[in-house]
Design an enzyme around this catalytic site. Structure first.
Site, short mmCIF file in Angstrom:
data_model
loop_
_atom_site.label_atom_id
_atom_site.label_comp_id
_atom_site.label_asym_id
_atom_site.label_seq_id
_atom_site.Cartn_x
_atom_site.Cartn_y
_atom_site.Cartn_z
N PRO A 103 112.04 34.66 43.46
CA PRO A 103 113.37 34.19 43.85
C PRO A 103 113.73 32.86 43.18
CG PRO A 103 112.03 34.73 45.77
CD PRO A 103 111.12 34.75 44.59
N GLU A 130 103.54 34.49 50.01
CA GLU A 130 104.45 33.35 49.90
C GLU A 130 104.63 32.92 48.44
OE1 GLU A 130 105.80 32.52 52.97
OE2 GLU A 130 104.54 34.23 53.46
N ARG A 168 117.31 51.74 29.56
CA ARG A 168 118.55 52.45 29.23
C ARG A 168 119.30 51.81 28.06
NH1 ARG A 168 123.04 50.25 30.97
NH2 ARG A 168 124.30 52.13 30.99
N ASP A 183 130.92 49.76 24.93
CA ASP A 183 131.25 48.73 23.96
C ASP A 183 132.74 48.60 23.72
OD1 ASP A 183 128.29 49.20 21.95
OD2 ASP A 183 128.70 47.92 23.66
C1 4G3 Z 1 106.64 35.16 43.69
C2 4G3 Z 1 111.30 38.43 43.47
C3 4G3 Z 1 106.87 36.43 44.21
C4 4G3 Z 1 107.06 34.05 44.39
C5 4G3 Z 1 110.11 38.41 44.22
C6 4G3 Z 1 107.91 35.49 46.12
C7 4G3 Z 1 112.53 38.24 45.50
C8 4G3 Z 1 112.51 38.34 44.13
C9 4G3 Z 1 107.51 36.60 45.44
C10 4G3 Z 1 107.70 34.21 45.59
C11 4G3 Z 1 110.20 38.28 45.59
C12 4G3 Z 1 113.81 38.36 43.37
C13 4G3 Z 1 107.76 37.96 45.96
N1 4G3 Z 1 111.40 38.22 46.20
N2 4G3 Z 1 114.90 37.97 43.99
N3 4G3 Z 1 109.10 38.19 46.41
O1 4G3 Z 1 113.80 38.67 42.18
O2 4G3 Z 1 108.15 33.11 46.25
#
Ligand code: 4G3
Length: 268
Positions: A103, A130, A168, A183
Site C-alpha cells: 500500500p 504487517e 494484455r 488507440d
Molecule cells: C507489504 C498491496 C505487503 C507491505 C499489498 C502490506 C494492499 C496492497 C502488504 C504491507 C497489501 C495494494 C500486503 N495491501 N494496495 N498487503 O497494492 O504493508
C-alpha cells in the site's frame, strides 16, 4: 521439498517472464490457468514462475515471519528467505526488475502497466502480515507499487492484477482490432456502452444508429456516448484531454463542447 511451479510453453518468443515470490503460491495458480492469460502462456508470449518463500527458509519450522522490533501488533516478514528466493530467481534469469506490492507503493495506472510491459522480466515480491522487513525494500527492490488505496491481506492479488494488465498489452496477446480501437477513439475516455442481440430485450431497444451499418455515424455515436459517460462519472479524466477540431465540432453539435472544456480547464 521445493514447491516452485511454472507455467510456460516450450517454444514461443517469451515477451515477458514473471517470477512471483509468495508464501501462498496456490492462491495464484488457478487465475493463471484461464482465459487470455492461459492462452498467452500456451502461445509462449509469457512465462510465469511461482516460488514459495517458505522453501527458502533455513530453520526447522520454516518460518517466514517474526515479531516486529520495537514491539507492537502483528508479524513482519523476515528478510533472509526472501533474499534466498531472489538469488534463486537471479540464477535462472538475471536482471529482472524487482517489484514490491504494498500500500506504500506508487499508484498503479494504465500508464504504469504500459511502462512495465516494456520490460522483459519482472520479479514480484508479495508481502503478508504487517509488511516486509524494510531492508528488502531498501536494498533489493527496484520499484514499489500499490494497486490502489486499500489494504489487502497480502500482495498476491495485486501481483495477479499486474500480470493480467501487463499481459494484455503484449504484442499478439489481444487481436489488433482491440488495441487499434483503444488507440484511436476511446483513449483517455471511459469505454462506450456495448450491445448485442436481441435487438429488443424486455421492451428495451438497442440504440437505432448501431443497426444502420453506417460506420462513421456509429463511430461518432460511440465517441459522444464515451464523452457523456466520462463527464458524468469521471470528469477528472477529461481534465487530461484535448480534442481534434473534428471532435470539437462533434462535441459542439451535441451540446458538450462547453462541458468538456470546463472539465479540461479543471473547473468541473
Ligand atoms: C507489504 C498491496 C505487503 C507491505 C499489498 C502490506 C494492499 C496492497 C502488504 C504491507 C497489501 C495494494 C500486503 N495491501 N494496495 N498487503 O497494492 O504493508
Amino acid at each position: 521439498m521445493r514447491t516452485s511451479w511454472w507455467l510456460a510453453s516450450l517454444d514461443g518468443p517469451f515477451f515477458m517472464r514473471f517470477d512471483i515470490l509468495t508464501i501462498f503460491p496456490d492462491l495464484l495458480k488457478s487465475p493463471l490457468e484461464e482465459g487470455i492469460i492461459r492462452r498467452a502462456v500456451k502461445a509462449g508470449e509469457i512465462a510465469v514462475h511461482l516460488h514459495n518463500i517458505r522453501d527458502f527458509s533455513t530453520d526447522k519450522h520454516a518460518t517466514t515471519d517474526d515479531r516486529p522490533y520495537g514491539g507492537g501488533e502483528g508479524m513482519v516478514m523476515k528478510p533472509e528467505p526472501i533474499v534466498a528466493a531472489l538469488r534463486h530467481v537471479g540464477e535462472a534469469a538475471a536482471g529482472g526488475k524487482v517489484i514490491l506490492l504494498s500500500p506504500q507503493g506508487r499508484k498503479y495506472t494504465q500508464e504504469v502497466a504500459e511502462e512495465l510491459a516494456g520490460q522483459d522480466h519482472l520479479v514480484m515480491v508479495c508481502g503478508r502480515y504487517e509488511g516486509v522487513d524494510d531492508r528488502i525494500r531498501l536494498h533489493y527492490v527496484d520499484d514499489e507499487i500499490s494497486i490502489g488505496d486499500y489494504v489487502l491481506t497480502g500482495g498476491e492479488l495485486a501481483a495477479l492484477i499486474l500480470v493480467d494488465s501487463i499481459t494484455r498489452l503484449l504484442p499478439g496477446v489481444l487481436g489488433c482490432a482491440d488495441s487499434a480501437a483503444r488507440d484511436t477513439f476511446s483513449r483517455g475516455l471511459l469505454k462506450n456502452p456495448q450491445y448485442t442481440r436481441p435487438r429488443v430485450f424486455e421492451n428495451h431497444a438497442v440504440p437505432p444508429v448501431l443497426l444502420t451499418g453506417d460506420h462513421e455515424s456509429i463511430a461518432e455515436w460511440r465517441f459522444i456516448a464515451s464523452v457523456r459517460l466520462t463527464l458524468a462519472r469521471r470528469p477528472d479524466l477529461l481534465a487530461e484531454m484535448t480534442f481534434s477540431n473534428k471532435k470539437r465540432k462533434l462535441l459542439f453539435q451535441n451540446g458538450l463542447l462547453e462541458a468538456t472544456e470546463d472539465a479540461s480547464r479543471g473547473h468541473c
